[in-house]
Enzyme design. Sequence first.
Site, PDB file in Angstrom:
ATOM      1  N   ARG A 192     -91.442   2.373 -13.960  1.00 20.48           N
ATOM      2  CA  ARG A 192     -90.187   1.740 -14.404  1.00 20.48           C
ATOM      3  C   ARG A 192     -90.536   0.359 -14.925  1.00 20.48           C
ATOM      4  O   ARG A 192     -91.086  -0.477 -14.198  1.00 20.48           O
ATOM      5  CB  ARG A 192     -89.184   1.646 -13.253  1.00 20.48           C
ATOM      6  CG  ARG A 192     -87.962   0.802 -13.590  1.00 20.48           C
ATOM      7  CD  ARG A 192     -86.835   0.943 -12.588  1.00 20.48           C
ATOM      8  NE  ARG A 192     -86.187   2.236 -12.698  1.00 20.48           N
ATOM      9  CZ  ARG A 192     -84.999   2.536 -12.151  1.00 20.48           C
ATOM     10  NH1 ARG A 192     -84.348   1.624 -11.447  1.00 20.48           N
ATOM     11  NH2 ARG A 192     -84.480   3.732 -12.314  1.00 20.48           N
ATOM     12  N   HIS A 249     -84.041   6.554 -20.349  1.00 18.35           N
ATOM     13  CA  HIS A 249     -84.032   6.946 -18.931  1.00 18.35           C
ATOM     14  C   HIS A 249     -84.036   8.473 -18.863  1.00 18.35           C
ATOM     15  O   HIS A 249     -83.046   9.105 -18.472  1.00 18.35           O
ATOM     16  CB  HIS A 249     -82.798   6.363 -18.249  1.00 18.35           C
ATOM     17  CG  HIS A 249     -82.875   6.341 -16.746  1.00 18.35           C
ATOM     18  ND1 HIS A 249     -83.987   6.759 -16.036  1.00 18.35           N
ATOM     19  CD2 HIS A 249     -81.961   5.950 -15.813  1.00 18.35           C
ATOM     20  CE1 HIS A 249     -83.749   6.624 -14.736  1.00 18.35           C
ATOM     21  NE2 HIS A 249     -82.530   6.137 -14.578  1.00 18.35           N
ATOM     22  N   GLN A 306     -83.040  10.591 -15.671  1.00 16.86           N
ATOM     23  CA  GLN A 306     -81.592  10.608 -15.458  1.00 16.86           C
ATOM     24  C   GLN A 306     -80.947  11.704 -16.304  1.00 16.86           C
ATOM     25  O   GLN A 306     -80.092  12.456 -15.823  1.00 16.86           O
ATOM     26  CB  GLN A 306     -81.014   9.239 -15.823  1.00 16.86           C
ATOM     27  CG  GLN A 306     -79.521   9.125 -15.608  1.00 16.86           C
ATOM     28  CD  GLN A 306     -79.146   9.161 -14.130  1.00 16.86           C
ATOM     29  OE1 GLN A 306     -79.718   8.416 -13.334  1.00 16.86           O
ATOM     30  NE2 GLN A 306     -78.200  10.008 -13.759  1.00 16.86           N
ATOM     31  N   ASP A 332     -71.691   3.583 -17.732  1.00 11.83           N
ATOM     32  CA  ASP A 332     -72.799   2.887 -17.058  1.00 11.83           C
ATOM     33  C   ASP A 332     -72.439   1.400 -17.060  1.00 11.83           C
ATOM     34  O   ASP A 332     -71.482   0.976 -17.715  1.00 11.83           O
ATOM     35  CB  ASP A 332     -74.109   3.167 -17.830  1.00 11.83           C
ATOM     36  CG  ASP A 332     -75.355   2.584 -17.160  1.00 11.83           C
ATOM     37  OD1 ASP A 332     -75.290   2.179 -15.976  1.00 11.83           O
ATOM     38  OD2 ASP A 332     -76.413   2.526 -17.827  1.00 11.83           O
ATOM     39  N   CYS A 353     -74.510   7.114 -13.836  1.00 10.46           N
ATOM     40  CA  CYS A 353     -75.881   7.241 -13.301  1.00 10.46           C
ATOM     41  C   CYS A 353     -76.043   6.521 -11.971  1.00 10.46           C
ATOM     42  O   CYS A 353     -76.962   6.820 -11.216  1.00 10.46           O
ATOM     43  CB  CYS A 353     -76.864   6.685 -14.321  1.00 10.46           C
ATOM     44  SG  CYS A 353     -76.499   4.989 -14.816  1.00 10.46           S
ATOM     45  N   ARG A 384     -81.123  14.366  -9.302  1.00  8.76           N
ATOM     46  CA  ARG A 384     -82.345  13.624  -9.635  1.00  8.76           C
ATOM     47  C   ARG A 384     -83.530  14.252  -8.908  1.00  8.76           C
ATOM     48  O   ARG A 384     -84.611  14.414  -9.461  1.00  8.76           O
ATOM     49  CB  ARG A 384     -82.210  12.145  -9.229  1.00  8.76           C
ATOM     50  CG  ARG A 384     -81.117  11.352  -9.963  1.00  8.76           C
ATOM     51  CD  ARG A 384     -81.419  11.230 -11.438  1.00  8.76           C
ATOM     52  NE  ARG A 384     -82.719  10.631 -11.668  1.00  8.76           N
ATOM     53  CZ  ARG A 384     -82.980   9.318 -11.677  1.00  8.76           C
ATOM     54  NH1 ARG A 384     -81.996   8.464 -11.510  1.00  8.76           N
ATOM     55  NH2 ARG A 384     -84.195   8.858 -11.886  1.00  8.76           N
TER      56      ARG A 384
HETATM   57  N1   CP Z   1     -79.683   5.970 -11.610  1.00 10.93           N
HETATM   58  C1   CP Z   1     -80.824   5.338 -11.250  1.00 10.93           C
HETATM   59  O1   CP Z   1     -81.856   5.391 -11.934  1.00 10.93           O
HETATM   60  O2   CP Z   1     -80.749   4.650 -10.071  1.00 10.93           O
HETATM   61  P1   CP Z   1     -81.816   3.619  -9.492  1.00 10.93           P
HETATM   62  O3   CP Z   1     -81.842   2.426 -10.426  1.00 10.93           O
HETATM   63  O4   CP Z   1     -81.333   3.268  -8.117  1.00 10.93           O
HETATM   64  O5   CP Z   1     -83.169   4.287  -9.463  1.00 10.93           O
HETATM   65  N1  NVA Z   2     -78.554   0.983 -17.789  1.00 12.93           N
HETATM   66  C1  NVA Z   2     -78.911   0.691 -16.415  1.00 12.93           C
HETATM   67  C2  NVA Z   2     -79.246   1.943 -15.689  1.00 12.93           C
HETATM   68  C3  NVA Z   2     -79.644   1.778 -14.245  1.00 12.93           C
HETATM   69  C4  NVA Z   2     -80.027   3.079 -13.593  1.00 12.93           C
HETATM   70  C5  NVA Z   2     -80.069  -0.293 -16.396  1.00 12.93           C
HETATM   71  O1  NVA Z   2     -80.990  -0.134 -17.203  1.00 12.93           O
HETATM   72  O2  NVA Z   2     -80.039  -1.232 -15.586  1.00 12.93           O
END
Ligand code: CP
Ligand code: NVA
Length: 314
Positions: free
Chosen positions: A112, A140, A143, A234, A274, A302
């Site tokens: 990440r 993502h 997701q 989101d 999400c 997930r």
């Molecule tokens: N939806 C999602 O990716 O959650 P986290 O940021 O908690 O991993």
């Molecule tokens: N769009 C959000 C998603 C988190 C799972 C972010 O990138 O923070």
Amino acid sequence: MHHPNVIPRIGKRFLSILDLDPEQLDACLGLAARMKRARAAGVPHERPLVGRHFALLFEKPSLRTRSTFQIAVRELGGDVIEPPADVAMGGRETIVDVARNLERWVFGAIVRTYAQARLQAFADAAPRLAVVNALTNEEHPCQALADCQTLQERWGSLAGRTVTFVGDGNNVARSLAQAAVMLGAHVRIASPKGYELPAVACSEIARRARFGGSLDLTNDPIAGVGNAVAIYTDVWASMGQESEAAARHEVFAPFQVNSALMSRAAPGALFMHCLPAHRGDEVTDEVIDSSVSVVFDQSENRLHAQKALLALMG
Ligand code: CP
Ligand code: NVA
């Protein structure tokens, strides 16, 4: 063309939904559904990751992604290492050198980070390493697998269904659109002016559409949700955009998913997010806690979707 009786495998890279061809996406979602049923029934499944380690490298916070990958790897017989943040991603040595070290020890890395280009540079440095995108600024994909699994559980096929994403044209919107048009959905993204999904992303998505799937952008949330059978939203400011949060709050206020907006969608339309949610901003408690909300199904899926992905990778 893949032979119908052979489950198509996925390569060593899952940096984007666009790394999958339609047969691979179908195979992953099919296996995810089977693994979910097996787990619920207590039926043991194959453990293809015995003897394999995955490194979890997270430059941003995570509850769902980190937890579900830890469980997924272990349920498939493998194990995880979690190098601490102060050594993991390029503070102490370059990310290229981090990748080259990991390649000598582990089967794969689940990453990440910020720019997709940073993830790409990491992956390019270590061709033998399996690399999974656990969220970048732009995409993502894990997701989106869980989201499509959730939609298929409700409808069987997504072909001809309208799914509307209301809010920022962000990483979650992009990966959802990439996957859903490949499954034949009509995807609409309703965003404020200046926050639309970038044009280059839209043309890539349109090229991947199958079974009459399509992508449309609008700046009108009410028109955007018309006929939609799922409404997805989101956060208004993603991780890394905290300094823009106040300004975005003003701009995005008309895009809040509340009961009034849900009433303009198709009757019984699902609500999706999400998570994490900023309750009272992009969604009201009334909607996220309602009977049409499938946010915790998405969260559960997930795990199943990522188990399927890992079982098919490499
Ligand atoms: N939806 C999602 O990716 O959650 P986290 O940021 O908690 O991993
Ligand atoms: N769009 C959000 C998603 C988190 C799972 C972010 O990138 O923070």
